[in-house]
Design an enzyme around this catalytic site. Structure first.
Site, PDB file in Angstrom:
ATOM      1  N   ASN A   1       0.843  -1.188   0.000  1.00  0.00           N
ATOM      2  CA  ASN A   1       0.000   0.000   0.000  1.00  0.00           C
ATOM      3  C   ASN A   1       0.883   1.244   0.000  1.00  0.00           C
ATOM      4  OD1 ASN A   1      -2.423  -1.487   0.136  1.00  0.00           O
ATOM      5  ND2 ASN A   1      -2.205  -1.719   2.353  1.00  0.00           N
TER       6      ASN A   1
ATOM      7  N   HIS B   1       6.491  -1.523   3.527  1.00  0.00           N
ATOM      8  CA  HIS B   1       6.294  -2.928   3.888  1.00  0.00           C
ATOM      9  C   HIS B   1       5.554  -3.671   2.796  1.00  0.00           C
ATOM     10  CE1 HIS B   1       2.972  -0.560   5.594  1.00  0.00           C
ATOM     11  NE2 HIS B   1       2.192  -1.608   5.371  1.00  0.00           N
TER      12      HIS B   1
HETATM   13  P1  5GP Z   1      -0.797  -0.923   5.871  1.00  0.00           P
HETATM   14  O1  5GP Z   1      -2.279  -0.682   6.027  1.00  0.00           O
HETATM   15  O2  5GP Z   1       0.016   0.253   6.336  1.00  0.00           O
HETATM   16  O3  5GP Z   1      -0.401  -1.403   4.515  1.00  0.00           O
HETATM   17  O4  5GP Z   1      -0.474  -2.152   6.795  1.00  0.00           O
HETATM   18  C1  5GP Z   1       0.016  -2.033   8.097  1.00  0.00           C
HETATM   19  C2  5GP Z   1      -0.091  -3.402   8.724  1.00  0.00           C
HETATM   20  O5  5GP Z   1       0.708  -3.404   9.891  1.00  0.00           O
HETATM   21  C3  5GP Z   1      -1.511  -3.790   9.133  1.00  0.00           C
HETATM   22  O6  5GP Z   1      -1.877  -5.003   8.485  1.00  0.00           O
HETATM   23  C4  5GP Z   1      -1.415  -3.927  10.649  1.00  0.00           C
HETATM   24  O7  5GP Z   1      -2.203  -4.995  11.140  1.00  0.00           O
HETATM   25  C5  5GP Z   1       0.069  -4.170  10.874  1.00  0.00           C
HETATM   26  N1  5GP Z   1       0.574  -3.697  12.143  1.00  0.00           N
HETATM   27  C6  5GP Z   1       0.363  -2.479  12.694  1.00  0.00           C
HETATM   28  N2  5GP Z   1       0.989  -2.375  13.878  1.00  0.00           N
HETATM   29  C7  5GP Z   1       1.628  -3.565  14.078  1.00  0.00           C
HETATM   30  C8  5GP Z   1       2.448  -4.076  15.128  1.00  0.00           C
HETATM   31  O8  5GP Z   1       2.724  -3.405  16.131  1.00  0.00           O
HETATM   32  N3  5GP Z   1       2.906  -5.349  14.995  1.00  0.00           N
HETATM   33  C9  5GP Z   1       2.619  -6.102  13.898  1.00  0.00           C
HETATM   34  N4  5GP Z   1       3.134  -7.336  13.871  1.00  0.00           N
HETATM   35  N5  5GP Z   1       1.862  -5.657  12.883  1.00  0.00           N
HETATM   36  C10 5GP Z   1       1.358  -4.409  12.976  1.00  0.00           C
END
Ligand code: 5GP
Ligand code: ZN
Length: 114
Positions: free
Chosen positions: A87, A100
């Site tokens: 994303n 990521h």
């Molecule tokens: P985005 O929406 O930014 O592409 O995805 C961020 C991802 O990071 C989400 O799927 C969320 O669940 C994950 N995430 C957010 N905070 C943490 C964390 O503290 N630990 C882990 N393992 N995943 C996280």
């Protein structure tokens, strides 16, 4: 990046379920999985998003894809298939501002990408 949650995971200041680690890359299970296998692969170097990549990061991106290849086999989703999601920005739904790559698999995913 002091306030970055993924930088804290890299520094082991926040616990995570790590599945792969090298000097440049770390991969850990998503805390809120959307499928049986949901792993995040990130560079240890803080980059806000794909937009922060520079030509010197070409090798790093290639290595991230090799890590995804390795993890897919390690997790046993290489034959069944999986999805890689990156994303970017507001409309892309990026919540964590540290580049990521999501690896999502372990179930039949929907055919829609949006
Ligand atoms: P985005 O929406 O930014 O592409 O995805 C961020 C991802 O990071 C989400 O799927 C969320 O669940 C994950 N995430 C957010 N905070 C943490 C964390 O503290 N630990 C882990 N393992 N995943 C996280
Ligand atoms: Zn960061």
């Amino acid at each position: 990046m002091e306030d970055c949650i993924f930088c804290k995971i890299i520094k082991k200041e926040i616990p995570s379920n790590i599945v792969y680690e090298s000097d440049e890359i770390i991969a850990f299970r998503d805390v809120n999985p959307v499928a049986p296998i949901h792993i995040l692969v990130i560079p240890k170097k803080h980059l806000n998003s794909v937009l922060d990549l520079n030509p010197e990061d070409e090798m790093l991106v290639g290595k991230i894809y090799m890590v995804i290849n390795k993890i897919a086999k390690q997790e046993g989703i290489d034959k069944s298939g999986f999805r890689i999601v990156v994303n970017c920005g507001e409309d892309g739904g990026q919540e964590v501002k540290h580049l990521h790559f999501h690896i999502i698999g372990g179930k039949k995913l929907g055919t829609k990408i949006c």
